[in-house]
Design an enzyme around this catalytic site. Structure first.
Site: not given
Ligand SMILES: [Fe+2]
Ligand SMILES: [Fe+2]
Length: 263
Positions: A8, A68
């Site tokens: 990430d 997200h």
């Protein structure tokens, strides 16, 4: 085929360390294919089309995401802009495949790099996360249609048990099953007996002087007071966390998986 998967990418610290380190990393490890999870690229929350293009320009081939993915609404029009072009930049940003089928975007990319066909599959877990379709049966369904030997899966999930279970479930059927989302790297990388490279979590590429990417004072305050706060990205101690998977392109089996953490 040698594949680099970067965990990430969180905000500017994450993007900057990728910009500074990726070229050397690719050269030193003889990398053919570069994949990354980009769900936190925009100040920790989502990814914009411009940031996706920047990351592609740095040498990333395909970006996966997770919970997200919708934080920056521009991503919805971006997904639509692919308009049937199977290799457009918009098609090289994935959202989890086990989201509702009518949502924008897609969870699978099939491409070629250095003449080797490959597929990337993005899934999201269901334990301690929003409810989605079953990632196990979604994987079965998609693997039934994928013809490439090299298949790389990002399972974006909270629970270690769900990721370990998926590793065993897909062992021998995919080249690599790589966990993301917790932003905390685990030390359990290995090649499972069937030839699938596995790690529970690659870890975050971003600021470690914080709480999974966010300014530590804000999160400590949240634990002390339970009052809502606006999350801001942390800045210090940027690290790049990734794995290098070496795979036999004729069988799709992994030969090795190596953890990388650069500061
Ligand atoms: Fe994340
Ligand atoms: Fe996440």
């Amino acid at each position: 085929m040698r594949i680099l998967f970067i965990g990430d990418i969180f905000g500017r610290p994450g993007r900057t360390i990728v910009r500074d380190k990726l070229k050397n990393l690719v050269r030193e490890h003889g990398i053919d294919l570069v994949l990354a999870n980009g769900e936190n690229a925009a100040a920790g929350f989502g990814i914009t089309p411009a940031l996706a293009e920047d990351l592609f320009d740095l040498g990333i081939d395909v970006l996966t995401t997770g919970n997200h993915v919708w934080d920056k609404r521009e991503i919805i029009d971006f997904f639509a802009s692919a308009d049937g072009n199977a290799h457009s930049p918009a098609r090289r940003v994935l959202r989890p495949a086990n989201y509702a089928k009518d949502l924008p975007g897609t969870g699978v990319y099939q491409g070629r790099k250095n003449d080797v066909p490959y597929a990337v599959l993005n899934l999201q877990g269901r334990v301690f996360m929003a409810s989605n379709d079953d990632p196990f049966r979604t994987a079965d369904e998609l693997l039934g249609k994928i013809t490439e030997k090299i298949i790389f899966v990002d399972l974006h999930a909270e629970a270690t048990s769900e990721k370990v279970a998926m590793g065993w479930y897909l062992d021998g059927r995919v080249t690599a099953l790589i966990g993301t989302h917790t932003h905390v790297p685990t030390a359990d990388e290995r090649v499972l007996p069937g030839g699938t490279a596995y790690i529970t979590d690659v870890g975050m590429t971003g600021p470690y002087e914080g709480v999974i990417g966010v300014k530590k004072e804000l999160i400590i305050g949240r634990f002390l007071n339970n009052m809502p706060v606006r999350f801001e990205p942390a800045t210090g101690d940027a690290r790049l966390c990734a794995v290098v998977v070496d795979a036999d392109e004729s069988t799709g089996k992994a030969r090795s998986i190596e953890r990388v953490m650069l500061t």
